[in-house]
Each structure stands twice: as C-alpha cells, then as structure tokens.
Scaffold this active site. Structure first.
Site, PDB file in Angstrom:
ATOM      1  N   GLY A  19       0.838  -1.189   0.000  1.00 38.70           N
ATOM      2  CA  GLY A  19       0.000   0.000   0.000  1.00 38.70           C
ATOM      3  C   GLY A  19       0.871   1.235   0.000  1.00 38.70           C
ATOM      4  N   LYS A  20       0.224   2.373  -0.120  1.00 40.09           N
ATOM      5  CA  LYS A  20       0.978   3.632  -0.151  1.00 40.09           C
ATOM      6  C   LYS A  20       1.844   3.785   1.094  1.00 40.09           C
ATOM      7  CE  LYS A  20      -2.239   6.464  -2.724  1.00 40.09           C
ATOM      8  NZ  LYS A  20      -3.036   7.663  -2.710  1.00 40.09           N
TER       9      LYS A  20
END
Ligand code: GLU
Length: 489
Positions: free
Chosen positions: A254-255
């Site tokens: 994920g980011k």
C-alpha cells in the site's frame, strides 16, 4: 467454460486504467505484461480509459496515464488519443454501446430495474445477517420489477445458479460455487455502466484476446462468466497477476509501505528502463538467474506461464540497485541528457565539458539521478569543513589531531609539487603512502574529506585532478586552519 485458444487470431491485449490521478506501481505492471505479450506476438496493445466511476474521477488523470506510459516507452496501437477501429476508447463515450448490450439482456428477461431504496436494501442486509447468511441480491429479486427507465439501477438476473470452473493462465484451474454469483448492477442510476458490465462489453467489442489484470478480480470472475454466457460471448483468455507485497512480504503493498507513484520515481531519477526491468521482475522471471533485462529481452522472453502465483515482494532497494546498473550502462552523452534537471544549483555556471568530466567520475556510484547533488556539489562549490565526519570515521578517529594536521600538511606540499593528470597524481599519492607510512584507508580518506567533505567520493586521483591544484591547495589549507582552530577551542 474454457476459452478457446485460437493460434491464428491476432493477439489483442489491453490496459484499462481508471483515471484516479495516481498511478500505483502495480497498475503499471498490469500495463507492462499485456504490452510485452502483444509486442512478442505481433499483436495489438490497446489503451482504454475506464472512467465510469465518476466519484473517483480526477481531472487530468488520463493525461497522467498517457504521459507515464509514454515516459516508460509502453506504446499503444489504439487508444483515446490516437483512435483505432474499435473506438471510442473512453468508457464515458461508449454509453450507447452499453445500452445496446443491456437491451439484449432486458429482451431476454435477464436484467431488471432495481426497485429498492437504500433503506430497504439495508433491511435485507440486516435480515441476512440475523439469519447468518451472506447477503445476496438474488435472494430478494422483485417479483414484478418496474420497467427500466434509466433512473434506477439495472441489475443482471443471473440465469443459472451453478458452479463455474475456468482456467487462469497464471493461477491455473479455478472454480467457485453458486455463492460467487449474484445479481450485480449493470448500469447505475447515473446512467453509467459498472466496471463489471462495461469491461465485458468493451473487451468483446474490442476483440480482446487476453485479459491480464490483478488478482483481486478472481472472486468476481464467476459473475463475469455467467454474464458472458447470458450475452452469448466467448470469454477471452484470462490471467490474474499475483499481488505485489509490502517489503515484509506479509501484506499487499500500500501507499504506506513506501510505494510511490510512478511520477515520484521519475522525479527521484529512476530510469524508465530500470522501472520496467524491476516491474517485470515482480512476479516473473525467465527461469535463469538473470536479473537485468532490456525491453527487447523482456519482449522476447516474457511468458504468462512463467508468472508466479505467489505474491511478489516489493523491494525498493532492489529497484535502486537495478537503477544503478542501468545508469552504468548509459553512455556519458546519454546520461548527460538525462541528468539535465538534476544538477545542483551551483553547477549552473559550469561548462558542459566540465559537467561531463564529473559525470564520468560519479556514474558508477549513482543509484538515482536525484543523488547527483549529494555526490557532486563539491566539484562546483567550495564545501564547508565538517570535522565531525573525521571524528566519526573509525580509522581516522584513532589519530591525534596533531597527526592529522601533519598528514594534511604533508599531502598539501606533495600535491603542490605534482603534475595534475590522473596518472601523475596516483603516483604522487602512492609515494605519499610510503613517506607517511599510512594505509590508504587512513591517508586517502583524510584527503578525500579535506577536499570534498562529502560522505563518499570517486577515485581520489581523478577527483583531485578535476578539482584542480588551486582549489585543492585552498581546501587543504582550510582543512588545516579549521582543524587547528577546533583543536584550540
Ligand atoms: N479499470 C480497472 C482498474 O483500474 C481495470 C481492470 C481490468 O484490467 O480489467 O483496476
């Protein structure tokens, strides 16, 4: 139902991003693999913009996609900007196409207007939950749905509740029971189709032979298969790519795990060749130990059946390493072009020739182009002495300050008397080792600090030669002066 593989058919693959303004590294892999396949098989690669989710739509996002793929060198044969025989290639411009296919389903009694309000649906959900059952729309099909006038969602009426088995080119033979089937929305109340419906229509109309997308679509595939059947369409070959995992290998990337958008990698000075190489290696290898692949090699060697099933760990350090390898492969003129916007400000006045000399020295050490200022600023501007660097150095901290100053003075006079070509300087430095009785790890590190005050610098003789005698003398003098001053403080 198994899709037929027809060898004679031209392979047509597609990348179908939703323009949300952010291009995750995983999205690009979903462009790269189908592109490689199309290029390898002399097929066509299509860019299609899936912009039917208006809530997620971001202005300028399509341009970002186009720009990013362009930078990476992933070129399409048909797409929103260049057209093609199967256009339009932007879903919001294809409304009439979806309506036509929706009408087919309505005519067959396989689509109905969803009459329920949000509250009613909520009540169904609660009821299912209380009965410990999964909520399925098809359990609440209205007996006499109103005629669909476009103001209500249009739902698919799954014709047959059964188990589906299918083959995924990467994940193998898969199957799912009736619980995976439901009456999903085909057209929303805003008049736009859902992804679930639109991509099936588009892939069919655009004659797509292979759908290559992320693993997250697998649970929905039985729904798609029932829709293909209802529409009497042959499903394309399907391949789902493994997840890209966070560096710890445990969860999806994920980011927050430091994965950046492609644009950020570009700004950091990751080369497109390196990013392509890295992305190709996320879930694919050619069965050998080879790690560095040119695009041509990837086109030649890529195959879906060598894509792994398990998640691929995203290791940013590996990307940096690969980038370093790719930087080394560039000619100086090419590297010079690519670093145009990465020089430190102090380099503005320097000549191209001088900059190229500097580049030759640091090419082997650059891992990203954005490291250029850190590695080169002392060639363009006078560095500020930072004795902490010497104090922190394991070897040098063993010497007394007097010894250090004395070594600097000896080096200063030896260098003053030296010719300044790299070879003569090397000879001078070697003689210095003998006369001082020091190891290179001590003497050369000290001189390196005194003329660059940078954590690392290239070969010492080359560095000295490029900085030039006058500046080297002045920097050594400043080192001596500040060293003495610090000592008395
Ligand atoms: N628009 C979908 C997405 O961005 C595409 C999925 C597909 O390739 O079919 O995830």
């Amino acid at each position: 139902m198994m899709p037929e593989k027809t060898q004679s058919k031209t392979i047509r693959t597609r990348f179908a991003p939703s323009p949300t303004g952010y291009i995750h590294i995983g999205n690009v892999r979903s462009a790269l693999f189908p592109w490689l396949l199309a290029r390898q098989q002399n097929g066509k690669f299509i860019l299609r913009i899936e912009d039917t989710d208006q809530a997620r739509f971001v202005e300028g996002a399509t341009e970002l996609v186009i720009n990013t793929l362009g930078w990476l060198g992933i070129a399409w044969d048909e797409g929103p900007d260049i057209g093609g025989d199967f256009g339009p290639y932007t879903q919001t411009e294809r409304k009439d196409h979806y309506l036509k296919w929706a009408q087919k389903l309505i005519d067959k009694g396989l689509a109905y207007a969803d009459p329920y309000t949000v509250d009613e649906v909520e009540a169904f959900r609660t009821e299912a939950k209380n009965n410990k059952k999964a909520f399925l729309y098809r359990d609440y099909r209205p007996e006499n749905p109103p005629t669909w006038d476009g103001t209500k969602p249009l739902r698919f009426k799954v014709p047959e509740i059964k188990r589906y088995s299918w083959h995924d080119e990467v994940m193998g033979d898969l199957s799912a029971g009736p619980e995976a089937l439901d009456d999903f929305i085909l057209i929303k109340s805003d008049g736009l189709p859902t992804y679930n419906f639109a991509h099936i229509v588009d892939d069919a109309e655009m004659d797509i032979t292979h759908i290559i997308r992320g693993l997250e679509y697998i649970p929905s595939i039985p729904k798609y298969l029932s829709l293909y059947e209802a529409l009497e369409l042959q499903p394309p070959i399907m391949a789902c790519l493994p997840h890209i995992l966070a560096p710890d290998g445990k969860k999806k990337l994920g980011k927050r795990d430091g994965a950046k958008s492609v644009d950020e990698y570009r700004t950091e000075g990751i080369l497109p060749e390196a990013l392509i190489n890295f992305l190709a290696s996320l879930g694919w290898n050619d069965g050998t130990e080879q790690e560095i692949f040119t695009v041509d090699e990837l086109i030649e060697k890529f195959s879906l059946n060598r894509v792994q099933r398990s998640g691929a760990r995203f290791d940013e350090q590996r990307l940096s390493w690969m980038n370093g390898q790719w930087i080394r492969k560039l000619t100086i003129d090419d590297l010079f072009e690519r670093v145009r916007n990465f020089w430190p400000e102090s380099a503005e006045q320097a000549s191209d020739e001088f900059k190229k000399q500097v580049l030759v020295l640091v090419q082997d050490r650059l891992k990203t182009l954005a490291e250029l200022p850190l590695l080169t600023s002392y060639f363009f501007t006078e560095p500020t002495p930072d004795w902490q660097m010497i104090n922190d150095n394991k070897q040098l901290s063993k010497l007394s300050r007097d010894e250090i100053i004395s070594l600097l003075k000896t080096a200063q006079s030896a260098l003053l008397a030296s010719e300044y070509d790299a070879e003569s300087l090397q000879a001078t430095l070697n003689t210095l080792l003998e006369t001082t009785g020091q190891k290179p790890g001590i003497l050369f590190s000290l001189i390196r600090f005194a003329i660059s005050w940078a954590p690392f610098s290239p070969a010492l003789n080359d560095t000295i030669s490029i900085i030039g005698s006058t500046k080297v003398q002045a920097r050594l003098q400043l080192a001596i002066d500040t060293g003495l001053k610090e000592q008395t403080e």
